[in-house]
Write a protein that holds these residues in place. Structure first.
Motif, PDB file in Angstrom:
ATOM      1  N   GLY A 181       3.717 -13.834  -7.814  1.00  0.00           N
ATOM      2  CA  GLY A 181       4.169 -13.012  -6.710  1.00  0.00           C
ATOM      3  C   GLY A 181       3.389 -13.251  -5.428  1.00  0.00           C
ATOM      4  O   GLY A 181       2.619 -14.189  -5.286  1.00  0.00           O
ATOM      5  N   SER A 182       3.596 -12.371  -4.464  1.00  0.00           N
ATOM      6  CA  SER A 182       3.032 -12.529  -3.138  1.00  0.00           C
ATOM      7  C   SER A 182       1.610 -11.973  -3.068  1.00  0.00           C
ATOM      8  O   SER A 182       1.141 -11.270  -3.966  1.00  0.00           O
ATOM      9  N   HIS A 211       6.407 -10.348 -11.480  1.00  0.00           N
ATOM     10  CA  HIS A 211       7.066  -9.368 -10.632  1.00  0.00           C
ATOM     11  C   HIS A 211       7.337  -8.068 -11.411  1.00  0.00           C
ATOM     12  O   HIS A 211       6.522  -7.655 -12.226  1.00  0.00           O
ATOM     13  N   SER A 241      -1.296  -4.377  -6.620  1.00  0.00           N
ATOM     14  CA  SER A 241      -1.624  -4.258  -8.043  1.00  0.00           C
ATOM     15  C   SER A 241      -3.098  -3.949  -8.235  1.00  0.00           C
ATOM     16  O   SER A 241      -3.468  -3.136  -9.089  1.00  0.00           O
ATOM     17  N   GLU A 292       1.753  -8.212  -3.224  1.00  0.00           N
ATOM     18  CA  GLU A 292       1.874  -7.683  -4.584  1.00  0.00           C
ATOM     19  C   GLU A 292       0.525  -7.688  -5.296  1.00  0.00           C
ATOM     20  O   GLU A 292       0.186  -6.754  -6.025  1.00  0.00           O
ATOM     21  N   ARG A 293      -0.231  -8.761  -5.080  1.00  0.00           N
ATOM     22  CA  ARG A 293      -1.550  -8.854  -5.710  1.00  0.00           C
ATOM     23  C   ARG A 293      -2.472  -7.748  -5.211  1.00  0.00           C
ATOM     24  O   ARG A 293      -3.180  -7.104  -5.989  1.00  0.00           O
TER      25      ARG A 293
END
Length: 278
Positions: free
Chosen positions: A8-9, A147, A16, A12-13
Motif C-alpha cells: 500500500g501507500s 490493503h 496503520s 496507509e503505512r
C-alpha cells in the motif's frame, strides 16, 4: 518502475502504525507530524521533515526503515505515487451518486449482497469442513494479503485465537516474504486476493509459498489465475469488484471459515447450548 516494499501507500503505512502503536515515542510523533502535513511531504527534503518533526535527519532515516523502506529516498519516491479514490469508484458510479444518492446507495448494496450470496455457494459450503480441519491440524497457518483484505485477516486472526489457534499475519512485504520462506509442508497459507493479483504483485512471496509445498487456501473472485492450480482449496468470494464491492464477498468468505471452525472446534465455548435442561 517503482516496486514498493511495503504493502500500500505511505499514508496507509503511517495510519496503520498510528492505529497499532502501543507507545507514543519518537516514531509515533514523527508519524503524527507526517500525517498532519502529508500533502507537503513529497516536496520536502529530509532536513525539512526532520525540522518539522523536531528530530534529527538520522531519526527520519531510521523511521523510513522502520516503515519498511530501504531509505528516505525510497519513501519519498513512494510519496510520488498517486492513490486517488477514483481507483475504487468508477466515473459512472460517481455520476449516479451525484444525480440520485439513494438510488446509487441501493445499487451498491445490491451488488454487495450479490457478492455475499455468491460466496455462500454450495461449492464453498462443501469445502468448509475440510478447510476448517486443515487449519486446525496444520503446524502453522499464515495469512497473506494487502490493503483492506489485510484487515479481514486481522479479524480472522482474532477469531481463531479465541478458539485456540494462532495465525500469523504481517503487514509489510519483507515480513510476509520471511514468513513465506519459513513455511514447511505441514503448514498452511491463506492468500486472500479478490482480483487474484496478489501472486502477480508479490511473485517472490508466492513462489516461496509454492516452494514450501504447504497447503494453500485461496480466497478470490478470480479462480482462473494459474497460481491457484496448486491450491488445496479455492473459495470464490463473489463475482464483481466494481466500485470496491468485492471486499464484502471476501469478508463473507472469512466469516464462513470462522463459523465452520466454531462448529467443529469451538463447542467448548457454549456448554449450555448442549444442556437439555436449557
Amino acid at each position: 518502475m517503482y516496486s514498493a516494499n511495503p504493502m500500500g501507500s505511505v499514508g496507509e503505512r503511517l495510519l496503520s502504525y498510528i492505529d497499532t502503536s502501543m507507545q507514543r515515542d519518537n516514531n509515533y510523533q514523527i508519524a503524527v507530524r507526517m500525517l498532519e502535513n502529508f500533502d507537503s511531504l513529497k516536496d520536502m527534503s529530509i532536513s525539512q521533515i526532520a525540522d518539522m518533526c523536531f528530530v534529527s535527519k538520522a531519526s527520519i532515516s531510521r523511521f523510513c526503515r522502520f516503515l519498511g523502506y530501504e531509505s528516505f529516498k525510497e519513501m519519498r519516491d513512494a510519496l510520488g505515487i498517486d492513490y486517488p479514490i477514483s481507483y475504487d469508484y468508477s466515473q459512472r458510479f460517481f455520476r449516479n451518486l451525484t444525480a440520485d444518492p439513494r438510488a446509487a446507495f441501493l445499487a451498491y448494496a445490491k451488488e454487495a449482497q450479490q457478492n455475499i450470496a455468491e460466496t455462500i455457494s454450495e461449492e464453498n459450503l462443501a469445502e468448509l469442513p475440510k478447510i476448517a480441519y486443515a487449519i486446525h491440524d496444520c503446524r502453522r497457518v499464515a495469512f497473506f494479503s494487502h490493503h483492506f483484505l489485510w484487515d479481514t485477516g486481522r479479524y480472522l486472526q482474532n477469531k481463531l485465537f479465541s478458539m485456540g489457534k494462532v495465525m500469523e499475519l504481517y503487514l509489510d512485504r519483507s515480513s510476509q516474504l520471511a514468513c513465506a520462506q519459513s513455511l514447511q509442508p505441514e503448514d498452511m497459507a491463506i492468500i486472500c486476493s479478490v482480483g487474484g493479483s496478489y501472486p502477480i504483485r508479490h511473485v517472490d512471496v508466492c513462489n516461496s509459498i509454492r516452494d514450501s509445498k504447504c497447503s494453500i487456501l485461496a480466497i478470490t473472485q478470480n479462480p482462473s489465475n494459474p497460481y491457484w492450480n496448486q491450491a488445496a482449496f479455492v473459495m470464490r468470494c463473489g463475482v464483481s469488484n466494481a466500485n470496491d464491492t468485492g471486499k464484502y464477498g471476501a469478508l463473507a468468505a472469512i466469516d464462513l471459515v470462522v463459523q465452520q471452525y466454531l462448529l467443529q472446534y469451538g463447542g467448548d465455548a457454549f456448554p449450555s447450548a448442549f444442556d437439555p435442561a436449557r
